[in-house]
Every structure is written in structure tokens, then in C-alpha cells.
Write an enzyme that holds these catalytic residues in place. Structure first.
Site, PDB file in Angstrom:
ATOM      1  N   CYS A 249     -10.254 -22.039  -1.152  1.00 54.33           N
ATOM      2  CA  CYS A 249     -10.814 -20.699  -0.898  1.00 54.33           C
ATOM      3  C   CYS A 249     -11.843 -20.700   0.222  1.00 54.33           C
ATOM      4  O   CYS A 249     -11.809 -19.862   1.125  1.00 54.33           O
ATOM      5  CB  CYS A 249     -11.399 -20.114  -2.185  1.00 54.33           C
TER       6      CYS A 249
ATOM      7  N   HIS B  50     -15.936 -19.411  -6.163  1.00 55.34           N
ATOM      8  CA  HIS B  50     -14.820 -18.835  -5.415  1.00 55.34           C
ATOM      9  C   HIS B  50     -15.355 -17.840  -4.394  1.00 55.34           C
ATOM     10  O   HIS B  50     -16.421 -17.236  -4.580  1.00 55.34           O
ATOM     11  CB  HIS B  50     -13.848 -18.134  -6.373  1.00 55.34           C
TER      12      HIS B  50
ATOM     13  N   HIS C 262      -7.790 -13.729  -0.138  1.00 57.86           N
ATOM     14  CA  HIS C 262      -8.396 -15.003  -0.545  1.00 57.86           C
ATOM     15  C   HIS C 262      -7.306 -16.028  -0.840  1.00 57.86           C
ATOM     16  O   HIS C 262      -6.121 -15.698  -0.937  1.00 57.86           O
ATOM     17  CB  HIS C 262      -9.281 -14.803  -1.783  1.00 57.86           C
TER      18      HIS C 262
END
Length: 342
Positions: free
Chosen positions: A236, A289, A302
Site C-alpha cells: 500500500c 494502511h 489503494h
């Protein structure tokens, strides 16, 4: 009697040392440290905890090959000097680094782009002394702009391929003819890349936030790879870092590091702008994240399984309950820092 490693860990925590960016470990009879600035403060705590191990500043004074350049398309950077170790990030063709120490076929490096530290396999690197490195860096360069491609032995796609190459790779420029660029690889080998897939390397001066989203969407469908930062596979934060890097903005490597830069915007989507970074925490304590706000509704692009679009809006067909539940806020990093190559 307390384990010396536990004492060192206690000192590391007191000093707030991030071992992704600084070596601070007991190894081979030494306390190895890669930052001279912390030696004095560390020394006081070492005495306090009655640690008699001598301190060794990396790199060692006797090390002559203190710099290096990645000589393959993409190479893993490992946590430990072993192929069985965890890949923490990657280094790409033409990317430069400091050499901290050499152990058999392994090199502990500090990447110039983001300061990340790890181990790379020596045969995939070209190591240099300061003179050779300075000469290498002073040559004109081109940057590869396509997602993925090859360096050919001749200006012909049917010729032998010398290396694969990914976006953001930087190579020495030797000349141009008939739609091809002649380039020099780090080990001195020369080859050719298509002119349409590269540009003169320079820091981006004019930045357009719309380019961030356009760039991000180039990678839709690319698989998730832990430690990945290329179109061969992203994690990510590697995805976010690379998207911004293409657009001339330098960000730290990991999501918790990225959380520390720019301006905190909050959790209200009505205040967000296209290109803001959205952050998430699976345990409510640490950032785990990150993704990029597309500017549409509550949509995010993402890397999760693969690079994809999701939404935090329950009415959307792209809705993700997990993202909505773990969302902790957004930060604006656009124009935070322009890219600099050391």
C-alpha cells in the site's frame, strides 16, 4: 542477569530510534550504530545499563566501497542477509545507496531516496568508491517513464534484452538516434531504450494534482506484494510513494511514516481534496494502511490484494466496510517536498 539485547532494545526505545532508518543492534561483538549523531546520547545510556560492548559506527573507516547503484531491474531489500528473510522494500535499476557494511555476498545499504536500510544481494549491485560514484552521478541521465520495459543490446526490439526496467529507473544517457536512446548501465555496459519510454531526468517543478490520480490509475490491477514498490507488485505505501515519486514529490517509505508528513485534514470528506492520503488502523493504535483520495464521493485508490478502487460510502457499489471501520483520517502532502536525488 538481563539479556544484553533487551537492554539495547530499552535504550533504542528511550532514544526513539527507528531501525528502518538507523542501525542500532548488537552484532559480532559490537553495538553497531549508523548515525553518529546518536552515539553520545546512546553512550550515556550504555553506561547506565552497564553494557560493556564496544560501539562500532557504520560504515567502518576501512570500507572503501561506500556507495552503490542497483544493477538489475528490481531487487529485494531484506531485513536480514538471507534470501529467507522478510522483504521490506525494493531497489530499482539505477537507484543509488550508501554502503554501511559488507558481509560475504550481502551488502547492508541505506537508500538515498528515502533513507531506508536493509540487506541486498551483492551480485545484483555495482559498488563504487567515492571517486567513481561522483563520476557516475555527474553524467547526464534519463528516467524511464513507462510502467515496464527492457534495455536492449541494440536499437532493435528483436535484439537481446540486457535488463528489465521499471518506471522511475534512472540511467546514464549516452546519445539519441532514430527513436532510441543509448544508455549506460551501472556496471558500464551500454544498451538502448525506446525514446518514447523515457525523458531527461530532472526534478519536477510544475506539479498538477490531477496527475496524481491519473498516475495512480495507470496501476489498476497490479498485484499486491509485501515490500513492493514497482508495477511488478506494490504494497500500500509503496504504491503511494511511487505514484507521488513519478510526480516529483518525495514521501517516506511506510504508511506510518507517511502519516507523519504534510497537514492533518481530519475525517470529514467534504474537506478533502483530490490526492489527499487516507490512513487506516487495524488496531486503533498504529497506522497499517494508506490510499489516495480520488476526489469522487468517498472513493479511494489503494493496493489491497491488487491496486483497486474502493469507497467508504455505504451506498456505493465499491463500498468496503473494513475501510470505513478502520479509517482514522486524511493528510495533505501535495507540494510537501519535491524530489531530490542525493
Amino acid at each position: 542477569m538481563e539479556d544484553p539485547n533487551l537492554k539495547i532494545e530499552r535504550i533504542r526505545r528511550k532514544l526513539g530510534i527507528d531501525t528502518r532508518l538507523c542501525v542500532f543492534e548488537l552484532s559480532e561483538g559490537f553495538l553497531k550504530i549508523s548515525d553518529a549523531k546518536i552515539i553520545k546520547s546512546a553512550g550515556k545510556l550504555i553506561k547506565h545499563y552497564f553494557i560493556k560492548t564496544p560501539v562500532k559506527l557504520l560504515p567502518d573507516k576501512e570500507l572503501s566501497l561506500r556507495y552503490g547503484v542497483c544493477n538489475v531491474g528490481t531487487a529485494p531489500v531484506f531485513k536480514e542477509p538471507s534470501m529467507r528473510s522478510e522483504q521490506t522494500t525494493q531497489i530499482i535499476l539505477g537507484e543509488t545507496f550508501d554502503v554501511l557494511e559488507i558481509k560475504d555476498d550481502w551488502v547492508r545499504i541505506r537508500l538515498h531516496f528515502d533513507g531506508y536500510i536493509g540487506w541486498v544481494y551483492k551480485p545484483q549491485m555495482d559498488l563504487m568508491d567515492s571517486g567513481k560514484f561522483s563520476e557516475y552521478m555527474n553524467k547526464p541521465k534519463v528516467e524511464f517513464t513507462s510502467n515496464f520495459g527492457f534495455v536492449y543490446s541494440k536499437p532493435d526490439v528483436n535484439s537481446t534484452t540486457l535488463r528489465d526496467v521499471v518506471v522511475c529507473s534512472v540511467l546514464n544517457y549516452l546519445g539519441s538516434k532514430d527513436g532510441w536512446l543509448k544508455v549506460e548501465l551501472p556496471d558500464g555496459t551500454y544498451g538502448f531504450i525506446r525514446k518514447s519510454e523515457a525523458k531527461q531526468f530532472k526534478a519536477v517543478k510544475k506539479q498538477n494534482i490531477s496527475d496524481i490520480i491519473q498516475t495512480a490509475k495507470r496501476f489498476l490491477g497490479v498485484s499486491y506484494v509485501w515490500g513492493g514498490k514497482t508495477p511488478k507488485g506494490f504494497d500500500c505505501s509503496g504504491f503511494v510513494q511511487t505514484v507521488y515519486r513519478i510526480n516529483g514529490i518525495q514521501l517516506p517509505r511506510d504508511s506510518d511514516m507517511q502519516w507523519e508528513v504534510g497537514k492533518y485534514i481530519g475525517k470529514n470528506f467534504s474537506k478533502f481534496k483530490k490526492g489527499d492520503l487516507l490512513f487506516f488502523s487495524s488496531d486503533g493504535r498504529r497506522i497499517t494502511h494508506v490510499g489516495i483520495f480520488t476526489g469522487r464521493g468517498k472513493e479511494i485508490i489503494h493496493a489491497s490484494g491488487f491496486v483497486r478502487l474502493n469507497s467508504l460510502d455505504k451506498g456505493s457499489g465499491l463500498y468496503s466496510e473494513r475501510l470505513e471501520r478502520t479509517f482514522v483520517g486524511a493528510r495533505r502532502v501535495f507540494n510537501f517536498k519535491k524530489q531530490e536525488i542525493v
